[in-house]
Structures are given as structure tokens and as C-alpha cells.
Design an enzyme around this catalytic site. Structure first.
Site, mmCIF file in Angstrom:
data_model
loop_
_atom_site.group_PDB
_atom_site.id
_atom_site.type_symbol
_atom_site.label_atom_id
_atom_site.label_comp_id
_atom_site.label_asym_id
_atom_site.label_seq_id
_atom_site.Cartn_x
_atom_site.Cartn_y
_atom_site.Cartn_z
ATOM 1 N N ASP A 1 -46.189 27.318 -19.468
ATOM 2 C CA ASP A 1 -46.838 27.091 -20.760
ATOM 3 C C ASP A 1 -46.048 27.788 -21.883
ATOM 4 O OD1 ASP A 1 -48.836 26.298 -22.517
ATOM 5 O OD2 ASP A 1 -50.288 27.807 -21.877
ATOM 6 N N SER B 1 -50.747 25.487 -10.991
ATOM 7 C CA SER B 1 -51.592 26.534 -10.385
ATOM 8 C C SER B 1 -50.870 27.479 -9.421
ATOM 9 C CB SER B 1 -52.831 25.947 -9.662
ATOM 10 O OG SER B 1 -53.776 25.470 -10.603
HETATM 11 P P1 ADP Z 1 -50.443 28.428 -13.450
HETATM 12 O O1 ADP Z 1 -51.207 29.277 -14.432
HETATM 13 O O2 ADP Z 1 -50.943 26.996 -13.389
HETATM 14 O O3 ADP Z 1 -50.323 29.076 -12.118
HETATM 15 P P2 ADP Z 1 -47.706 29.180 -14.173
HETATM 16 O O4 ADP Z 1 -46.962 28.779 -15.396
HETATM 17 O O5 ADP Z 1 -48.033 30.627 -14.012
HETATM 18 O O6 ADP Z 1 -49.016 28.260 -14.136
HETATM 19 O O7 ADP Z 1 -46.898 28.717 -12.894
HETATM 20 C C1 ADP Z 1 -46.844 27.391 -12.429
HETATM 21 C C2 ADP Z 1 -45.493 27.150 -11.783
HETATM 22 O O8 ADP Z 1 -44.530 26.881 -12.798
HETATM 23 C C3 ADP Z 1 -44.944 28.327 -10.984
HETATM 24 O O9 ADP Z 1 -44.478 27.834 -9.735
HETATM 25 C C4 ADP Z 1 -43.793 28.838 -11.840
HETATM 26 O O10 ADP Z 1 -42.742 29.377 -11.049
HETATM 27 C C5 ADP Z 1 -43.330 27.563 -12.506
HETATM 28 N N1 ADP Z 1 -42.561 27.687 -13.763
HETATM 29 C C6 ADP Z 1 -42.499 28.716 -14.647
HETATM 30 N N2 ADP Z 1 -41.669 28.409 -15.655
HETATM 31 C C7 ADP Z 1 -41.186 27.145 -15.419
HETATM 32 C C8 ADP Z 1 -40.279 26.274 -16.071
HETATM 33 N N3 ADP Z 1 -39.672 26.604 -17.224
HETATM 34 N N4 ADP Z 1 -40.037 25.048 -15.510
HETATM 35 C C9 ADP Z 1 -40.643 24.673 -14.354
HETATM 36 N N5 ADP Z 1 -41.506 25.457 -13.686
HETATM 37 C C10 ADP Z 1 -41.775 26.680 -14.208
#
Ligand code: ADP
Length: 174
Positions: free
Chosen positions: A34, A122
Site C-alpha cells: 500500500d 494479506s
Molecule cells: P497485508 O496487510 O495485506 O498483509 P502487506 O503490504 O503487508 O499487506 O503485504 C502483502 C504482500 O505484499 C507481502 O507478501 C509483501 O511482501 C508484499 N509486498 C510488499 N511490497 C510490495 C511491492 N512493492 N510489490 C509487490 N509485493 C509487495
């Protein structure tokens, strides 16, 4: 038929019609994917989210639902924001995680998006075990009727990529 592809990489760099954001229900930004989407996409995305908050989602976007905004400066046309469930040991929230994928594809169809990139919803701060999240994400996309031509899962690190690859292989041919 929808083609499911897997890449290891950063979702903010994907040249696709729509990028799915693992948002939180406030729609006002957060960490993880996000934060990366808002940072790279610029203030237009947050402005559109604020607008949705005040016009339709005063109490926030419930888990399992999805809404679309501009993609700002990202190399995509739209961001589809969906709120994943926080993983719980006490309660089975799989239906909500499946709903995130189904509702995001429904929004993509409304927009006419043909290529859509998903993160592993998630599996970060919301602590969903990777293999289970991969199974739910991949089976839900396979079972959803959509006009999307390519669903690309963008996995941020090697463990996530490997788990998605093994899970997809285990599902066998579509
Ligand atoms: P949630 O709150 O749904 O768990 P997160 O953002 O904390 O969301 O993590 C969801 C997934 O996205 C994790 O596996 C994380 O490693 C991954 N992630 C984080 N940054 C990026 C990015 N720039 N591109 C793709 N995936 C990402």
C-alpha cells in the site's frame, strides 16, 4: 480463458491495465505494498481514495470488497484497492480472502481491464500463511468468470514466488 502468470518483482513497476492494492479499510494508505503504491503513484491516488471515503465509504471499505481509482503516475491505468482479512487462528476468514480476488476481478471487468497484477494479499502485516494464501488466491482466480486475459501475481521475494510457483504447479493444468 484467463492466463495466470507469476513474476518475482515490485508491483509498482508492472505495466498492466490495473494493479491491485492490498489496502487497509481506511483507504488512506499504510505500509507494505500500500505504501509503495502511494509513494510511486503520487498524490492523485490518495486524493481519489479520500473522495471515495467521503462519498461512499465513510466507515471504511470492508474486508473482501474492492474499489478502483486512478493509478496516478504508476505505469498502469487503474489501482483496484481491496482490503484483505487479518489472519485469525480462531476464525476461518478464507471466504473474505477469496472475495478480495473475486471482487477485484469484478471491478477489473467493469473497467475493461485486460491485464491485472495482484500482490500476495494479506501475507504481510495481516500474517496469512503464504501457502494457504497462495492456494486461496490461485483457486479463486481460476474459478472466477472474467474477461481479464492475464492475471499476474507479483511476488516480492523468493520465498513468496516459490510458494506460489509450487502451489500453481500442484493445481495442475486448468
Ligand atoms: P497485508 O496487510 O495485506 O498483509 P502487506 O503490504 O503487508 O499487506 O503485504 C502483502 C504482500 O505484499 C507481502 O507478501 C509483501 O511482501 C508484499 N509486498 C510488499 N511490497 C510490495 C511491492 N512493492 N510489490 C509487490 N509485493 C509487495
Amino acid at each position: 480463458m484467463t492466463d495466470i502468470t507469476l513474476v518475482r518483482g515490485d508491483i509498482t513497476e508492472q505495466a498492466v491495465d490495473a494493479v491491485v492494492n492490498a489496502a487497509n479499510s481506511s483507504l488512506l494508505g499504510g505500509g507494505g505494498v500500500d505504501g509503495a503504491i502511494h509513494r510511486r503513484g503520487g498524490p492523485q491516488i490518495l486524493a481519489a481514495c479520500r473522495e471515495l471515503r467521503s462519498s461512499q465509504y465513510g466507515r471504511g471499505l470492508p474486508a473482501g470488497q474492492a474499489v478502483a481509482t486512478t493509478a496516478g503516475r504508476l505505469p498502469a491505468r487503474w489501482v483496484i484497492h481491496t482490503v484483505g482479512p487479518v489472519h485469525s487462528e480462531q476464525e476461518d476468514r478464507s471466504a473474505l480472502l477469496a472475495s478480495c480476488h473475486r471482487e477485484s476481478l469484478r471491478r477489473a471487468d467493469e473497467l475493461g481491464a485486460e491485464t491485472v497484477a495482484f500482490p500476495a494479499i494479506s501475507t504481510g502485516v495481516y500474517r496469512w500463511p503464504l501457502a494457504d494464501a497462495a492456494r486461496i488466491a490461485l483457486t479463486t482466480v481460476r474459478q472466477t468468470q472474467t474477461r481479464v486475459i492475464e492475471v499476474r501475481f507479483v511476488l516480492f521475494d523468493d520465498p513468496a514466488y516459490t510458494v506460489f510457483r509450487d502451489t500453481l504447479d500442484a493445481l495442475g493444468p486448468a
